[in-house]
Design an enzyme around this catalytic site. Structure first.
Site, PDB file in Angstrom:
ATOM      1  N   ARG A   1       0.869  -1.155   0.118  1.00 41.47           N
ATOM      2  CA  ARG A   1       0.013  -0.180  -0.018  1.00 41.47           C
ATOM      3  C   ARG A   1       0.843   1.284   0.231  1.00 41.47           C
ATOM      4  O   ARG A   1       1.930   1.156   0.825  1.00 41.47           O
ATOM      5  CB  ARG A   1      -1.024   0.031   1.308  1.00 41.47           C
ATOM      6  CG  ARG A   1      -2.026  -0.891   1.162  1.00 41.47           C
ATOM      7  CD  ARG A   1      -3.067  -0.815   2.567  1.00 41.47           C
ATOM      8  NE  ARG A   1      -2.218  -1.164   3.645  1.00 41.47           N
ATOM      9  CZ  ARG A   1      -1.895  -0.512   4.583  1.00 41.47           C
ATOM     10  NH1 ARG A   1      -2.009   0.841   4.293  1.00 41.47           N
ATOM     11  NH2 ARG A   1      -1.317  -0.775   5.525  1.00 41.47           N
TER      12      ARG A   1
ATOM     13  N   TYR B   1      -1.525  -3.609  -6.882  1.00 39.10           N
ATOM     14  CA  TYR B   1      -1.410  -4.616  -5.746  1.00 39.10           C
ATOM     15  C   TYR B   1      -2.214  -4.295  -4.654  1.00 39.10           C
ATOM     16  O   TYR B   1      -2.689  -3.117  -4.076  1.00 39.10           O
ATOM     17  CB  TYR B   1       0.043  -4.048  -4.916  1.00 39.10           C
ATOM     18  CG  TYR B   1       0.840  -5.355  -4.312  1.00 39.10           C
ATOM     19  CD1 TYR B   1       1.308  -6.406  -5.179  1.00 39.10           C
ATOM     20  CD2 TYR B   1       0.474  -5.440  -2.901  1.00 39.10           C
ATOM     21  CE1 TYR B   1       1.901  -7.368  -4.287  1.00 39.10           C
ATOM     22  CE2 TYR B   1       0.893  -6.515  -2.267  1.00 39.10           C
ATOM     23  CZ  TYR B   1       1.660  -7.432  -3.139  1.00 39.10           C
ATOM     24  OH  TYR B   1       2.136  -8.488  -2.087  1.00 39.10           O
TER      25      TYR B   1
ATOM     26  N   LYS C   1      -9.514  -2.339   1.834  1.00 44.19           N
ATOM     27  CA  LYS C   1      -9.015  -1.163   2.488  1.00 44.19           C
ATOM     28  C   LYS C   1     -10.108   0.126   2.239  1.00 44.19           C
ATOM     29  O   LYS C   1     -10.254   1.018   3.081  1.00 44.19           O
ATOM     30  CB  LYS C   1      -7.746  -0.932   2.663  1.00 44.19           C
ATOM     31  CG  LYS C   1      -6.837  -2.132   3.078  1.00 44.19           C
ATOM     32  CD  LYS C   1      -7.043  -2.655   4.539  1.00 44.19           C
ATOM     33  CE  LYS C   1      -6.120  -3.738   4.994  1.00 44.19           C
ATOM     34  NZ  LYS C   1      -6.409  -4.003   6.400  1.00 44.19           N
TER      35      LYS C   1
ATOM     36  N   HIS D   1     -10.912  -2.405  11.897  1.00 46.52           N
ATOM     37  CA  HIS D   1      -9.843  -3.274  11.501  1.00 46.52           C
ATOM     38  C   HIS D   1      -9.593  -4.444  12.520  1.00 46.52           C
ATOM     39  O   HIS D   1      -8.847  -4.120  13.421  1.00 46.52           O
ATOM     40  CB  HIS D   1      -8.440  -2.413  11.377  1.00 46.52           C
ATOM     41  CG  HIS D   1      -7.655  -2.968  10.768  1.00 46.52           C
ATOM     42  ND1 HIS D   1      -6.007  -2.503  10.773  1.00 46.52           N
ATOM     43  CD2 HIS D   1      -7.438  -4.064   9.908  1.00 46.52           C
ATOM     44  CE1 HIS D   1      -5.414  -3.418  10.053  1.00 46.52           C
ATOM     45  NE2 HIS D   1      -6.044  -3.960   9.299  1.00 46.52           N
TER      46      HIS D   1
ATOM     47  N   SER E   1      -0.984  -4.083  12.004  1.00 46.01           N
ATOM     48  CA  SER E   1      -0.241  -5.030  11.324  1.00 46.01           C
ATOM     49  C   SER E   1       0.860  -5.737  11.923  1.00 46.01           C
ATOM     50  O   SER E   1       1.383  -4.892  12.868  1.00 46.01           O
ATOM     51  CB  SER E   1      -0.078  -4.561   9.871  1.00 46.01           C
ATOM     52  OG  SER E   1      -0.228  -3.238   9.901  1.00 46.01           O
TER      53      SER E   1
ATOM     54  N   CYS F   1       0.942  -8.060  14.001  1.00 49.64           N
ATOM     55  CA  CYS F   1       0.771  -8.805  15.517  1.00 49.64           C
ATOM     56  C   CYS F   1       0.102  -9.895  15.336  1.00 49.64           C
ATOM     57  O   CYS F   1      -0.147 -10.555  16.404  1.00 49.64           O
ATOM     58  CB  CYS F   1      -0.216  -7.463  16.357  1.00 49.64           C
ATOM     59  SG  CYS F   1       0.634  -6.231  16.735  1.00 49.64           S
TER      60      CYS F   1
ATOM     61  N   ASP G   1      -9.748  -9.695   9.246  1.00 46.53           N
ATOM     62  CA  ASP G   1      -9.140  -8.199   9.133  1.00 46.53           C
ATOM     63  C   ASP G   1     -10.227  -7.167   9.338  1.00 46.53           C
ATOM     64  O   ASP G   1      -9.686  -5.970  10.000  1.00 46.53           O
ATOM     65  CB  ASP G   1      -8.638  -8.320   7.470  1.00 46.53           C
ATOM     66  CG  ASP G   1      -7.694  -7.190   7.472  1.00 46.53           C
ATOM     67  OD1 ASP G   1      -6.818  -6.822   8.324  1.00 46.53           O
ATOM     68  OD2 ASP G   1      -7.756  -6.482   6.247  1.00 46.53           O
TER      69      ASP G   1
ATOM     70  N   ARG H   1       2.027 -12.123  -0.452  1.00 41.82           N
ATOM     71  CA  ARG H   1       0.552 -12.526  -0.038  1.00 41.82           C
ATOM     72  C   ARG H   1      -0.094 -13.866  -0.546  1.00 41.82           C
ATOM     73  O   ARG H   1       0.383 -14.175  -1.594  1.00 41.82           O
ATOM     74  CB  ARG H   1      -0.362 -11.508  -0.498  1.00 41.82           C
ATOM     75  CG  ARG H   1      -0.038  -9.859   0.077  1.00 41.82           C
ATOM     76  CD  ARG H   1      -0.623  -9.667   1.502  1.00 41.82           C
ATOM     77  NE  ARG H   1      -0.139  -8.562   2.365  1.00 41.82           N
ATOM     78  CZ  ARG H   1      -0.674  -8.083   3.117  1.00 41.82           C
ATOM     79  NH1 ARG H   1      -1.892  -8.675   3.738  1.00 41.82           N
ATOM     80  NH2 ARG H   1      -0.221  -6.978   3.678  1.00 41.82           N
TER      81      ARG H   1
END
Ligand code: TSX
Ligand code: MN
Length: 596
Positions: free
Chosen positions: A67, A206, A215, A235, A257, A259, A282, A372
């Protein structure tokens, strides 16, 4: 366009067909044949190769791997509505700019029209979108990540409203221009128009830049819709936990992110008789009903997870999920198998081709750190049967968490929802590969929403406070505390079920816990240590300890963070009161330790 399209959908498509000048327009029906056709196109263009088990591997341009937060814009009419944590550009200025750039941008390509639904088809919680794109990769990914195709289009025709999602890789094949395997641009724009519910994405193929349902729609645009309509777009993962007596509780959890949200969402509990099932990894959309209960759905239909670090040890259920029918992006491969850093069998491989398509020689990375997998939720062996529940699932607790070496105990419950909201706003994260930026730097990340809140963060805090009467119990967890020698003090992963068990007990009113100035921590004797390695069980009291001096500093830092941002008058003064409430209790605990 033979099929029926309501006038608004039709004019949306026609106006962008005129702007983009594609060779042709294809309205996607979401069928398996259509998916296979996209894969075939990508193989012929050198974008993808086949792996074993109907998996495929795609390599992106090394310039287009994450991103782009500095190229992400919230184009609200008023600057103060975007707030201090977003890049703002005036909407007509951005529209003019992108109208110019997008003119003829799909020359020589097909414009795909992707009708999709975020949330279970036919649920009152769900919202519709149409994404225009010139990328077969996006079409294939949207099939896995959303309810995409004919059914969504039929419902949308009827319902009327849809979010306009416009995407181009912006690499027109004009006279004499040869295509490349991963077309993209250096000058990228990811622009959101909250008032008109529009997204314009230019120059990237991407992930979150290009799969606009995720998102851009389900968080940035949906957070604006949610504020207006009185619900929450967050989130958060959603899991259903079942205890040995078949009692179930459902939990939503916000973690920045890196974690391990996906790991927790699919975790395999180490305690016998316990079960964890995934509803989402997510995003959660949560609405309260007239009884004051909070219900949630996962708007997504699949998992777009970070591959590196995923293994039989860290996430066995994910490994089973991605065995087949999965799109891998920017992983390495050998012999039809996808490979990345942290996969168990790494050492066995001898001739790995890296994500950059060269033979791995040990000096370079096998996979990009933000490589990913894209996989349909239906492939997951621990998917909850509530995944498609039109009514959503009742949320019994909200967890928030961060990744902190020090200070923050393994788990504590906040005294009330308002204090929970402040604790949620206090989250921090380390910068990761998921976004372009400095990896490793700690940053503040309120509710893990810093890059995803589509409006003024001060209004966002106010919105959470306004919801606080209808919120369930709130817990803070931290799997990442370290001792003085730098060793993790908690084993994490499947052992986290012990923390969930304590939370369960709190929800059922069975555990009293111990009050500290920040909230309620477990009493050591309440915490299930059966079968836990002694090296962890012997330091539990350390894990539940609250260092009042360190926490005082924590709240002072939080205060100065809030003061450093110009919320344009939208910061809730209640937050200052809440911080003082915590600080007073910490100060009292210091002066009279026996009182607590
Ligand atoms: O995902 C993680 N979780 C949640 C799992 C359900 N990770 C990985 C984070 C990076 C994405 C964790 N890492 C967790 C955790 O609970 N805990 C840790 C830290 C840790 C790492 C390794 C060990 C112990 C703790 N132990 C050994 O390696 C033997
Ligand atoms: Mn995420």
């Amino acid at each position: 366009m033979e099929q029926f399209l309501n006038p608004e959908i039709k004019s949306f498509i026609l106006s962008y067909q005129e702007l983009f000048s594609p060779n042709s327009v294809c309205i996607c029906n979401g069928s398996d044949e259509e998916y296979d056709r996209m894969i075939q196109l990508m193989i012929e263009s050198g974008t993808a190769e086949r792996l074993a088990n109907n998996n495929i591997l795609v390599r992106s341009d090394p310039q287009d791997v994450a991103r782009v937060e500095d190229r992400t814009f919230i184009c609200s009419v008023k600057e103060e509505d975007a707030g201090p944590t977003n890049n703002w550009v005036e909407p007509s200025e951005m529209k003019d700019k992108l109208n110019g750039l997008m003119s003829g941008a799909m020359m020589g390509r097909v414009m795909y029209v992707i009708p999709f639904c975020m949330g279970p088809l036919g649920s009152d919680y769900s919202y519709y979108g149409i994404q225009l794109t010139d990328s077969p990769y996006v079409v294939a990914n949207m099939k896995k990540m959303t309810r995409m195709g004919q059914k969504a289009l039929d419902l949308m025709n009827e319902y009327g409203n849809f979010v306009r999602c416009v995407h181009t890789v912006a690499y027109p094949l004009s006279e004499g221009v040869k295509d490349v395997p991963w077309p993209c641009r250096e000058d990228k724009y990811i622009a959101h128009f909250p008032e008109t519910r529009e997204i314009l994405s230019f120059g990237s193929g991407y992930g979150g830049n290009a799969l606009l349902g995720k998102k851009c729609f389900a968080l940035r645009i949906a957070s604006c819709i949610a504020k207006d309509e009185g619900w929450l777009a967050e989130h958060m993962l959603i899991i259903k936990i079942t205890d040995p007596n078949e009692v179930t509780r459902t939990v939503a959890a916000a973690f920045p992110s890196a974690c391990g949200k996906t790991n927790l969402a699919m975790m395999q509990p180490s305690l016998a008789g316990w079960k964890v099932e995934v509803i989402g990894d997510d995003i959660a959309w949560m609405k309260s009903n007239d009884k004051g209960e909070l219900y949630a759905i996962n708007p997504e239909a699949g998992f777009f997870g970070v591959a590196p670090g995923t293994s039989k040890k860290t996430n066995p259920n994910a490994m089973n999920t991605i065995r087949q029918n999965t799109i891998f992006t920017n992983t390495g491969s050998e012999d039809g198998k996808p490979i990345w850093e942290g996969i168990d069998s790494f050492a066995h491989f001898k001739n790995i081709i890296t994500w950059k398509k060269v033979l791995h020689d040990g000096s370079d990375k096998v996979a990009h750190p933000n490589a990913r997998f894209t996989v349909s939720a239906n492939e997951c062996p621990v998917l909850s049967n509530d995944f498609n529940n039109l009514k959503g699932v009742k949320i019994d607790a909200i967890l928030v968490g961060g990744r902190r070496d020090e200070i923050i105990p393994l788990v504590f419950q906040t005294f009330d929802a308002q204090e929970g909201v402040l604790i949620g706003a206090s989250l921090t994260s380390e910068m990761t590969a998921a976004a372009k930026g400095t990896v490793g730097k700690v940053r503040r990340d309120p509710f893990a929403m810093l890059p995803f809140c589509g409006y003024n963060m001060g209004d966002y805090f106010k919105h959470w406070l306004a919801m606080s009467e209808r919120l369930p119990a709130i817990f803070h967890v931290n799997w990442f505390r370290k001792d003085k020698d730098g060793n993790f003090m908690w084993p994490g992963f499947g052992e986290n079920i012990r923390v969930l068990e304590w939370i369960f007990g709190r929800l059922k009113g069975e555990y009293e816990g111990k009050k500290t100035p920040i909230g309620t921590v477990p009493k050591v004797e309440e915490f299930n240590v059966k079968g836990l390695d002694e090296k962890y069980s012997k330091q539990l009291s350390e894990l539940f300890k609250v260092d009042t001096d360190a926490y005082m500093e924590f709240f002072e830092e939080l205060e100065s963070y809030f003061q450093s941002l110009d919320f344009k008058g939208r910061f809730p003064s209640e937050f200052n009161d809440l911080i003082n409430q915590f600080k007073n209790r910490l100060a009292n605990a210091n002066s009279s330790p026996k009182s607590l």
